[in-house]
Design a protein around this motif. Sequence first.
Motif, PDB file in Angstrom:
ATOM      1  N   PHE A 165      -3.883  -6.556   3.762  1.00  0.00           N
ATOM      2  CA  PHE A 165      -3.071  -5.724   2.877  1.00  0.00           C
ATOM      3  C   PHE A 165      -3.980  -4.718   2.171  1.00  0.00           C
ATOM      4  O   PHE A 165      -5.113  -5.044   1.806  1.00  0.00           O
ATOM      5  CB  PHE A 165      -2.363  -6.612   1.840  1.00  0.00           C
ATOM      6  N   GLU A 201      -9.015  -3.424   2.710  1.00  0.00           N
ATOM      7  CA  GLU A 201      -7.948  -4.397   2.931  1.00  0.00           C
ATOM      8  C   GLU A 201      -8.464  -5.809   2.724  1.00  0.00           C
ATOM      9  O   GLU A 201      -9.655  -6.073   2.874  1.00  0.00           O
ATOM     10  CB  GLU A 201      -7.405  -4.263   4.355  1.00  0.00           C
ATOM     11  N   GLU A 216       0.283 -11.791   2.672  1.00  0.00           N
ATOM     12  CA  GLU A 216       0.175 -10.763   3.717  1.00  0.00           C
ATOM     13  C   GLU A 216      -1.298 -10.616   4.067  1.00  0.00           C
ATOM     14  O   GLU A 216      -2.153 -10.447   3.192  1.00  0.00           O
ATOM     15  CB  GLU A 216       0.727  -9.435   3.200  1.00  0.00           C
ATOM     16  N   CYS A 223       1.469   1.291   4.702  1.00  0.00           N
ATOM     17  CA  CYS A 223       2.543   0.335   4.996  1.00  0.00           C
ATOM     18  C   CYS A 223       3.863   1.082   5.105  1.00  0.00           C
ATOM     19  O   CYS A 223       4.185   1.903   4.245  1.00  0.00           O
ATOM     20  CB  CYS A 223       2.679  -0.715   3.897  1.00  0.00           C
ATOM     21  N   SER A 244       3.002   2.541  -0.233  1.00  0.00           N
ATOM     22  CA  SER A 244       1.689   2.622   0.386  1.00  0.00           C
ATOM     23  C   SER A 244       1.629   3.728   1.419  1.00  0.00           C
ATOM     24  O   SER A 244       2.608   3.999   2.109  1.00  0.00           O
ATOM     25  CB  SER A 244       1.377   1.282   1.062  1.00  0.00           C
TER      26      SER A 244
END
Length: 78
Positions: A34, A16, A31, A64, A61
């Motif tokens: 992410f 991330e 974001e 997500c 994702s």
Amino acid sequence: MQPATASLDILVVDIEADLVIRDGDCMVWSEMMFPVAELARALADWVHEPDGERGDFEFESMSCSEVGAVRIEESGGG
């Protein structure tokens, strides 16, 4: 679990970074934390689809809950 024994899917989701999408000087979206490696993998798969079959891109994702957090759509201008 160690990186050497983790599946590619797990490694891709766990990488991330803070993501910022800009249009010139204008920040369109940002974001924190992410799944950028997962996004990169999805974009690479999308780019390698044949032109006639590619269509729009909508990021789905594994980490997500929101589908389409990043999307690329064809518009009248290209």
